[in-house]
Write a protein that holds these residues in place. Structure first.
Motif, PDB file in Angstrom:
ATOM      1  N   ALA A 197       0.830  -1.212   0.000  1.00 26.34           N
ATOM      2  CA  ALA A 197       0.000   0.000   0.000  1.00 26.34           C
ATOM      3  C   ALA A 197       0.863   1.260   0.000  1.00 26.34           C
ATOM      4  O   ALA A 197       0.467   2.292  -0.521  1.00 26.34           O
ATOM      5  CB  ALA A 197      -0.939   0.007   1.202  1.00 26.34           C
ATOM      6  N   GLU A 201       4.560   3.229  -6.766  1.00 30.49           N
ATOM      7  CA  GLU A 201       3.564   2.876  -7.780  1.00 30.49           C
ATOM      8  C   GLU A 201       4.211   2.246  -9.009  1.00 30.49           C
ATOM      9  O   GLU A 201       3.713   1.255  -9.550  1.00 30.49           O
ATOM     10  CB  GLU A 201       2.768   4.113  -8.190  1.00 30.49           C
ATOM     11  CG  GLU A 201       1.696   3.822  -9.224  1.00 30.49           C
ATOM     12  CD  GLU A 201       0.797   5.018  -9.478  1.00 30.49           C
ATOM     13  OE1 GLU A 201       0.403   5.690  -8.504  1.00 30.49           O
ATOM     14  OE2 GLU A 201       0.491   5.284 -10.649  1.00 30.49           O
ATOM     15  N   THR A 251      -9.140   4.047  -2.725  1.00 25.42           N
ATOM     16  CA  THR A 251      -9.381   3.277  -3.940  1.00 25.42           C
ATOM     17  C   THR A 251      -9.201   1.812  -3.589  1.00 25.42           C
ATOM     18  O   THR A 251      -8.202   1.434  -2.971  1.00 25.42           O
ATOM     19  CB  THR A 251      -8.385   3.665  -5.045  1.00 25.42           C
ATOM     20  OG1 THR A 251      -8.445   5.075  -5.233  1.00 25.42           O
ATOM     21  CG2 THR A 251      -8.724   2.961  -6.353  1.00 25.42           C
ATOM     22  N   GLU A 252     -10.177   1.001  -3.967  1.00 22.41           N
ATOM     23  CA  GLU A 252     -10.148  -0.414  -3.626  1.00 22.41           C
ATOM     24  C   GLU A 252     -10.292  -1.256  -4.888  1.00 22.41           C
ATOM     25  O   GLU A 252     -11.097  -0.925  -5.760  1.00 22.41           O
ATOM     26  CB  GLU A 252     -11.317  -0.732  -2.685  1.00 22.41           C
ATOM     27  CG  GLU A 252     -11.372  -2.169  -2.225  1.00 22.41           C
ATOM     28  CD  GLU A 252     -12.625  -2.444  -1.392  1.00 22.41           C
ATOM     29  OE1 GLU A 252     -13.747  -2.184  -1.881  1.00 22.41           O
ATOM     30  OE2 GLU A 252     -12.475  -2.898  -0.250  1.00 22.41           O
ATOM     31  N   CYS A 253      -9.497  -2.306  -4.977  1.00 29.08           N
ATOM     32  CA  CYS A 253      -9.625  -3.211  -6.124  1.00 29.08           C
ATOM     33  C   CYS A 253      -9.662  -4.645  -5.633  1.00 29.08           C
ATOM     34  O   CYS A 253      -8.853  -5.046  -4.794  1.00 29.08           O
ATOM     35  CB  CYS A 253      -8.449  -3.040  -7.079  1.00 29.08           C
ATOM     36  SG  CYS A 253      -8.486  -4.225  -8.442  1.00 29.08           S
ATOM     37  N   GLY A 274      -6.407  -4.977  -3.273  1.00 30.61           N
ATOM     38  CA  GLY A 274      -5.638  -3.735  -3.264  1.00 30.61           C
ATOM     39  C   GLY A 274      -6.445  -2.627  -2.616  1.00 30.61           C
ATOM     40  O   GLY A 274      -7.638  -2.469  -2.895  1.00 30.61           O
ATOM     41  N   LEU A 275      -5.819  -1.882  -1.721  1.00 31.76           N
ATOM     42  CA  LEU A 275      -6.484  -0.728  -1.092  1.00 31.76           C
ATOM     43  C   LEU A 275      -5.420   0.353  -0.943  1.00 31.76           C
ATOM     44  O   LEU A 275      -4.336   0.095  -0.422  1.00 31.76           O
ATOM     45  CB  LEU A 275      -7.062  -1.119   0.270  1.00 31.76           C
ATOM     46  CG  LEU A 275      -7.907  -0.060   0.993  1.00 31.76           C
ATOM     47  CD1 LEU A 275      -9.180   0.238   0.209  1.00 31.76           C
ATOM     48  CD2 LEU A 275      -8.271  -0.519   2.406  1.00 31.76           C
ATOM     49  N   VAL A 276      -5.744   1.550  -1.415  1.00 28.19           N
ATOM     50  CA  VAL A 276      -4.738   2.613  -1.457  1.00 28.19           C
ATOM     51  C   VAL A 276      -5.349   3.913  -0.953  1.00 28.19           C
ATOM     52  O   VAL A 276      -6.515   4.206  -1.245  1.00 28.19           O
ATOM     53  CB  VAL A 276      -4.223   2.814  -2.911  1.00 28.19           C
ATOM     54  CG1 VAL A 276      -3.121   3.856  -2.953  1.00 28.19           C
ATOM     55  CG2 VAL A 276      -3.714   1.505  -3.498  1.00 28.19           C
ATOM     56  N   GLU A 281      -6.213   4.219  -9.085  1.00 32.01           N
ATOM     57  CA  GLU A 281      -6.666   2.889  -9.487  1.00 32.01           C
ATOM     58  C   GLU A 281      -5.551   2.060 -10.103  1.00 32.01           C
ATOM     59  O   GLU A 281      -5.525   0.852  -9.947  1.00 32.01           O
ATOM     60  CB  GLU A 281      -7.891   2.968 -10.388  1.00 32.01           C
ATOM     61  CG  GLU A 281      -7.745   3.774 -11.637  1.00 32.01           C
ATOM     62  CD  GLU A 281      -9.109   3.930 -12.301  1.00 32.01           C
ATOM     63  OE1 GLU A 281      -9.977   4.587 -11.713  1.00 32.01           O
ATOM     64  OE2 GLU A 281      -9.312   3.376 -13.382  1.00 32.01           O
ATOM     65  N   LYS A 283      -2.498   1.961  -9.101  1.00 30.73           N
ATOM     66  CA  LYS A 283      -1.794   1.371  -7.958  1.00 30.73           C
ATOM     67  C   LYS A 283      -2.625   0.264  -7.298  1.00 30.73           C
ATOM     68  O   LYS A 283      -2.095  -0.789  -6.938  1.00 30.73           O
ATOM     69  CB  LYS A 283      -1.488   2.483  -6.947  1.00 30.73           C
ATOM     70  CG  LYS A 283      -0.974   2.037  -5.593  1.00 30.73           C
ATOM     71  CD  LYS A 283       0.491   1.673  -5.597  1.00 30.73           C
ATOM     72  CE  LYS A 283       0.953   1.349  -4.182  1.00 30.73           C
ATOM     73  NZ  LYS A 283       1.282   2.545  -3.419  1.00 30.73           N
ATOM     74  N   SER A 284      -3.925   0.475  -7.157  1.00 27.72           N
ATOM     75  CA  SER A 284      -4.720  -0.520  -6.436  1.00 27.72           C
ATOM     76  C   SER A 284      -4.895  -1.798  -7.270  1.00 27.72           C
ATOM     77  O   SER A 284      -4.876  -2.899  -6.718  1.00 27.72           O
ATOM     78  CB  SER A 284      -6.066   0.052  -5.995  1.00 27.72           C
ATOM     79  OG  SER A 284      -6.888   0.270  -7.096  1.00 27.72           O
ATOM     80  N   SER A 288      -3.350  -5.492  -6.136  1.00 27.53           N
ATOM     81  CA  SER A 288      -4.118  -6.726  -5.989  1.00 27.53           C
ATOM     82  C   SER A 288      -3.519  -7.860  -6.834  1.00 27.53           C
ATOM     83  O   SER A 288      -3.557  -9.019  -6.424  1.00 27.53           O
ATOM     84  CB  SER A 288      -5.599  -6.509  -6.306  1.00 27.53           C
ATOM     85  OG  SER A 288      -5.759  -5.805  -7.489  1.00 27.53           O
TER      86      SER A 288
END
Lengths: 362, 146
Positions: A197, A201, A251-253, A274-276, A281, A283-284, A288
C-alpha cells in the motif's frame, strides 16, 4: 570508512539558497499556492499521500511544492514529518462497503447491483493534448442526474454467496506494523499488504505487469474497482466509545483469479486485494495482482521462481524511500573508501607488471 | 447535564470532525471561557483496512489528527478528535461537545450543528448526482431475424 571533513558549509548554504531561488522559477510567472497544488494536482497529491503513508492533502501539496514536483522527494518529506508526530491509536477497520462512491466498475458483471459508475475517469478519453487548457478556457461543469442513495454491495460477495469464492478469514487480530517493527520474512498477508500500500507505484505496477506477461501468471479479472470516501472511526479511551474522526478517500480493487482446487478445497475463485489512500486505481489494481501472486504458497501453487512470487524480493524493494536513500548515498563523499580502492588497484597493477618482467626474463 | 445519548454524541462529534475548520470558525467565532485538560495536540491515527474488504485487518497508512480536551466554567468537559492539523478546529469541536452537554443544547444544535448537517447533506447529494450522471445504462441492440 567514514572521516569527518569540513569546508563545505558555505558551498552547501549557497546551493540551498540557489535551490530556493530555482524553486520559485521565473518571477514574472505567478507563484503556485499550496491550495492550487492540492486542488489542481490532486492525483500527484494522492500519490504522495499513499507512498508517504500519511493522509493529509495539504501537507502532501506543500511537500510537492517544496520538492519542486519531485514526487519521491515529496514522499521523503512526508515520511520524515510523520516520524515527528505521536500516534494516538489505530482506527476501527474502514468499511468500504459503506463507501460514498464516486466510481465503481466491474469487469466481470455487467449488471452488478448498484450499477457501473464511471466517475471522473481518464478512461475512454482520446489521450490527445487539450490545447484549450493552455488558453484560459473555462472548465466544464459536471453533469448531474437525480440520484437515489447508491446501494452497491461488493460484487465478489455475490460469488461468495454461491460458494464460488475463496472464503475470507475474518479474525480481528492486531495486524503487524512495519513502521514499528522491522519488516522480516516470512511476511504474512497483512504485512505484505501494508508494504504494498505504501510501495512505489512504478515498482508495484511493473511487478503486476510481469505477472500478466507470464512471469507467474494468475489470470486476474477486476471483479470490482471502487473509489470514494470512507468514514474513519477510532476508539477513544477517554470517551469509552468509537467516534468518527474524519473521512478519507480510498481506492479499492478486488480481483477474481482462477484456482483449480486442491486436496482439501474444491475448484473456486481466489482473491487479490488492493487498497490505497486517495485516488489511485493503477496502484490498487497493481497491488491486488501482486498480492495474489505472493499467495502461491498458501494456495498450494508451484513456485515457478519468478520475481512477483518472491516476497523478499518484492517487499524489500518496493519502498522508494529506502531504495532512493541507499541508491543516492553513493554520490556522497566516499573519498577514503575510494582512496583504498585506488591503492589496491595500483598494487595489483604493480604486481602484474613485475610478474610479466620476471616471465620475460625467464 | 442533559440526557445525551451516545449515538447523538457520536453523530455530532463525527459531524464536527468532518467540518471545514473555516466554516466552524464562522459559526462559532467567539469561544466561551475554558480551561485546558489537554491542550490541542497534533498526532496520527493508523488507518486499518480489511483483506478483501471483510477479512482480517491490516495497516493501510496513517492520517493526521488533532485532539484536545477542555472544561467550561460550569465544569462541563468537552473532547475532540478531528482530522487534520488545525488546532482551532479541535478547540471548537471540544467546546461544542461541552456545550451540547450543558445548558442551551437547542441553541447550539440550531446555530452550529444544523447548518453543518445541511451543508454536508448538500455536498453529498451533489457528489451523488454527479456520480449518477456517469452511471452506464446498457442497452442491447438486437440483430438478425430471431
Amino acid at each position: 570508512m567514514y572521516v569527518a571533513t569540513k569546508g563545505g558549509e558555505r558551498a552547501i548554504d549557497a546551493a540551498h539558497q540557489w535551490l530556493s531561488d530555482e524553486r520559485r522559477g521565473d518571477r514574472s510567472v505567478p507563484e503556485l499556492s499550496v491550495a492550487q497544488i492540492r486542488e489542481q494536482m490532486a492525483l500527484a497529491v494522492n500519490r504522495v499521500m499513499a507512498e508517504g503513508s500519511l493522509y493529509d492533502p495539504e501537507l502532501a501539496a506543500l511537500a510537492i511544492k517544496q520538492a519542486r514536483g519531485d514526487l519521491i522527494e515529496a514522499v521523503f518529506l512526508i515520511r520524515a514529518y510523520r516520524t515527528t508526530l505521536p500516534r494516538f491509536g489505530a482506527s476501527v477497520p474502514v468499511e468500504t462497503d459503506r463507501m460514498d462512491i464516486i466510481r465503481r466498475i466491474s469487469a466481470t458483471f455487467k449488471d452488478a447491483p448498484g450499477g457501473q459508475i464511471l466517475g471522473p475517469t481518464f478512461d475512454y478519453t482520446h489521450r490527445l493534448l487539450d490545447f484549450k487548457l493552455m488558453a484560459d478556457g473555462e472548465a466544464s461543469e459536471a453533469l448531474r442526474k437525480e440520484a437515489e442513495a447508491v446501494v452497491a454491495p461488493h460484487i465478489l460477495q455475490l460469488l461468495d454467496q454461491d460458494g464460488l469464492m475463496e472464503p475470507l478469514s475474518d479474525g480481528d487480530e492486531t495486524p503487524p506494523d512495519l513502521t514499528r517493527e522491522p519488516l522480516e520474512m516470512p511476511a504474512d498477508r497483512p504485512l505484505r499488504l501494508q508494504a504494498l500500500a505504501r510501495g512505489d507505484e512504478g515498482f508495484v505496477l511493473s511487478m503486476a505487469y510481469s505477472t500478466q506477461r507470464g512471469y507467474g501468471r494468475t489470470h486476474a479479472f477486476v471483479g470490482e474497482l471502487r473509489i470514494g470516501t470512507c468514514a474513519v472511526e477510532m476508539e477513544v479511551p477517554e470517551l469509552g466509545f468509537a467516534v468518527e474522526i474524519g473521512e478519507i478517500e480510498l481506492t479499492e480493487c478486488e480481483t477474481v483469479n482462477q484456482f483449480t482446487g486442491s486436496k482439501s478445497e474444491p475448484p473456486q475463485f481466489t482473491r487479490g486485494y488492493g487498497l490505497v489512500l486517495g485516488q489511485s486505481e493503477r496502484k490498487s489494481i497493481s497491488m491486488s495482482l501482486v498480492d495474489r501472486a505472493l499467495r502461491w504458497e498458501e494456495l498450494g501453487e508451484d513456485n515457478v521462481g519468478v520475481p512477483a512470487q518472491d516476497a523478499e524480493f518484492v517487499l524489500y524493494h518496493c519502498d522508494n524511500i529506502q531504495a532512493t536513500g541507499f541508491l543516492e548515498h553513493i554520490k556522497l563523499p566516499h573519498y577514503v573508501d575510494f582512496q583504498s580502492e585506488l591503492e589496491l588497484i595500483r598494487k595489483l597493477r604493480r604486481e602484474a607488471a613485475d610478474a610479466q618482467v620476471k616471465e620475460a626474463a625467464e | 447535564m442533559s440526557t445525551l445519548t451516545t449515538d447523538t454524541r457520536k453523530s455530532y462529534m463525527g459531524l464536527l470532525a468532518r467540518a471545514r475548520p473555516e466554516r466552524l470558525e464562522q459559526l462559532l467565532p467567539d469561544l466561551p471561557a475554558h480551561d485546558w485538560l489537554r491542550r490541542p495536540e497534533i498526532g496520527t491515527t493508523m488507518v486499518r483496512g480489511r483483506i478483501g474488504a471483510t477479512g482480517a485487518p491490516f495497516n493501510l497508512g496513517e492520517m493526521t489528527v488533532t485532539r484536545c480536551a477542555l472544561k467550561l466554567s460550569d465544569g462541563t468537559v468537552g473532547h475532540a478528535y478531528v482530522q487534520g492539523r488545525d488546532q482551532g478546529h479541535a478547540t471548537r469541536a471540544a467546546i461544542v461537545d461541552a456545550l451540547m452537554q450543558s445548558e442551551g443544547v437547542e441553541q447550539v444544535d440550531a446555530t452550529i450543528l444544523a447548518p453543518l448537517r445541511a451543508e454536508e447533506a448538500e455536498k453529498r447529494t451533489s457528489r451523488a448526482e454527479k456520480a449518477a450522471a456517469t452511471k452506464v445504462e446498457f442497452f442491447t441492440m438486437v440483430r438478425g431475424e430471431d
